[in-house]
Scaffold this motif. Sequence first.
Motif, PDB file in Angstrom:
ATOM      1  N   MET A   1     -11.808 -61.398  81.738  1.00 31.85           N
ATOM      2  CA  MET A   1     -10.745 -60.406  81.684  1.00 31.85           C
ATOM      3  C   MET A   1      -9.826 -60.755  80.512  1.00 31.85           C
ATOM      4  N   ASP A   2      -9.474 -59.731  79.770  1.00 32.95           N
ATOM      5  CA  ASP A   2      -8.512 -59.886  78.681  1.00 32.95           C
ATOM      6  C   ASP A   2      -7.136 -59.521  79.229  1.00 32.95           C
ATOM      7  N   PRO A   3      -6.235 -60.492  79.370  1.00 29.48           N
ATOM      8  CA  PRO A   3      -4.922 -60.216  79.972  1.00 29.48           C
ATOM      9  C   PRO A   3      -4.119 -59.145  79.236  1.00 29.48           C
ATOM     10  N   ASP A   4      -4.217 -59.106  77.921  1.00 30.41           N
ATOM     11  CA  ASP A   4      -3.461 -58.100  77.168  1.00 30.41           C
ATOM     12  C   ASP A   4      -3.976 -56.694  77.441  1.00 30.41           C
ATOM     13  N   THR A   5      -5.300 -56.540  77.435  1.00 32.47           N
ATOM     14  CA  THR A   5      -5.904 -55.232  77.730  1.00 32.47           C
ATOM     15  C   THR A   5      -5.566 -54.814  79.151  1.00 32.47           C
ATOM     16  N   PHE A   6      -5.714 -55.745  80.083  1.00 28.34           N
ATOM     17  CA  PHE A   6      -5.409 -55.459  81.489  1.00 28.34           C
ATOM     18  C   PHE A   6      -3.963 -55.000  81.652  1.00 28.34           C
ATOM     19  N   ASN A   7      -3.037 -55.744  81.060  1.00 29.39           N
ATOM     20  CA  ASN A   7      -1.623 -55.401  81.152  1.00 29.39           C
ATOM     21  C   ASN A   7      -1.363 -54.010  80.594  1.00 29.39           C
ATOM     22  N   MET A   8      -1.935 -53.701  79.449  1.00 29.06           N
ATOM     23  CA  MET A   8      -1.728 -52.399  78.824  1.00 29.06           C
ATOM     24  C   MET A   8      -2.305 -51.271  79.675  1.00 29.06           C
ATOM     25  N   GLU A   9      -3.484 -51.488  80.242  1.00 29.79           N
ATOM     26  CA  GLU A   9      -4.118 -50.470  81.084  1.00 29.79           C
ATOM     27  C   GLU A   9      -3.320 -50.218  82.357  1.00 29.79           C
ATOM     28  N   VAL A  10      -2.803 -51.273  82.970  1.00 29.81           N
ATOM     29  CA  VAL A  10      -1.979 -51.106  84.169  1.00 29.81           C
ATOM     30  C   VAL A  10      -0.720 -50.334  83.822  1.00 29.81           C
ATOM     31  N   ARG A  11      -0.092 -50.668  82.721  1.00 27.52           N
ATOM     32  CA  ARG A  11       1.125 -49.971  82.301  1.00 27.52           C
ATOM     33  C   ARG A  11       0.854 -48.493  82.001  1.00 27.52           C
ATOM     34  N   LYS A  12      -0.274 -48.194  81.352  1.00 30.32           N
ATOM     35  CA  LYS A  12      -0.631 -46.799  81.079  1.00 30.32           C
ATOM     36  C   LYS A  12      -0.815 -46.028  82.377  1.00 30.32           C
ATOM     37  N   PHE A  13      -1.526 -46.632  83.322  1.00 31.60           N
ATOM     38  CA  PHE A  13      -1.756 -45.993  84.613  1.00 31.60           C
ATOM     39  C   PHE A  13      -0.430 -45.722  85.321  1.00 31.60           C
ATOM     40  N   LEU A  14       0.440 -46.725  85.375  1.00 32.23           N
ATOM     41  CA  LEU A  14       1.711 -46.568  86.070  1.00 32.23           C
ATOM     42  C   LEU A  14       2.618 -45.552  85.384  1.00 32.23           C
ATOM     43  N   LYS A  15       2.535 -45.438  84.069  1.00 31.61           N
ATOM     44  CA  LYS A  15       3.316 -44.421  83.366  1.00 31.61           C
ATOM     45  C   LYS A  15       2.859 -43.027  83.771  1.00 31.61           C
ATOM     46  N   VAL A  16       1.545 -42.813  83.842  1.00 28.20           N
ATOM     47  CA  VAL A  16       1.010 -41.522  84.272  1.00 28.20           C
ATOM     48  C   VAL A  16       1.433 -41.242  85.708  1.00 28.20           C
ATOM     49  N   VAL A  17       1.335 -42.242  86.566  1.00 26.20           N
ATOM     50  CA  VAL A  17       1.749 -42.081  87.962  1.00 26.20           C
ATOM     51  C   VAL A  17       3.218 -41.677  88.027  1.00 26.20           C
ATOM     52  N   GLY A  18       4.065 -42.358  87.288  1.00 22.72           N
ATOM     53  CA  GLY A  18       5.492 -42.079  87.327  1.00 22.72           C
ATOM     54  C   GLY A  18       5.835 -40.686  86.821  1.00 22.72           C
ATOM     55  N   VAL A  19       5.279 -40.323  85.678  1.00 21.97           N
ATOM     56  CA  VAL A  19       5.596 -39.026  85.074  1.00 21.97           C
ATOM     57  C   VAL A  19       5.073 -37.882  85.933  1.00 21.97           C
ATOM     58  N   THR A  20       3.825 -37.970  86.365  1.00 18.49           N
ATOM     59  CA  THR A  20       3.269 -36.875  87.160  1.00 18.49           C
ATOM     60  C   THR A  20       3.912 -36.805  88.542  1.00 18.49           C
ATOM     61  N   SER A  21       4.240 -37.940  89.115  1.00 22.75           N
ATOM     62  CA  SER A  21       4.909 -37.934  90.424  1.00 22.75           C
ATOM     63  C   SER A  21       6.278 -37.291  90.328  1.00 22.75           C
ATOM     64  N   GLN A  22       7.025 -37.595  89.271  1.00 25.09           N
ATOM     65  CA  GLN A  22       8.341 -36.985  89.107  1.00 25.09           C
ATOM     66  C   GLN A  22       8.227 -35.475  88.980  1.00 25.09           C
TER      67      GLN A  22
END
Length: 68
Positions: A1-22
């Motif tokens: 696992m690449d920690p930087d890629t993982f971190n970025m992917e989690v952040r992208k997912f959570l941003k989509v979750v936050g924006v669409t949920s709002q």
Amino acid sequence: MDPDTFNMEVRKFLKVVGVTSQREIEAAVERAIRSGRIKGGETLSAKVVLTVDGIDLRHEIDGEIELG
């Protein structure tokens, strides 16, 4: 696992979750006000359930949304 890629992917997912949920919450509140189901000054109970397949993650977050 690449920690930087993982971190970025989690952040992208959570941003989509936050924006669409709002957007969904705002639209549902507007519909409820227009239909007379709520007046617009209530405090709404809210819950988010996060699940991630493959790692058996189930995380619940309870909260309130004050409409003021």
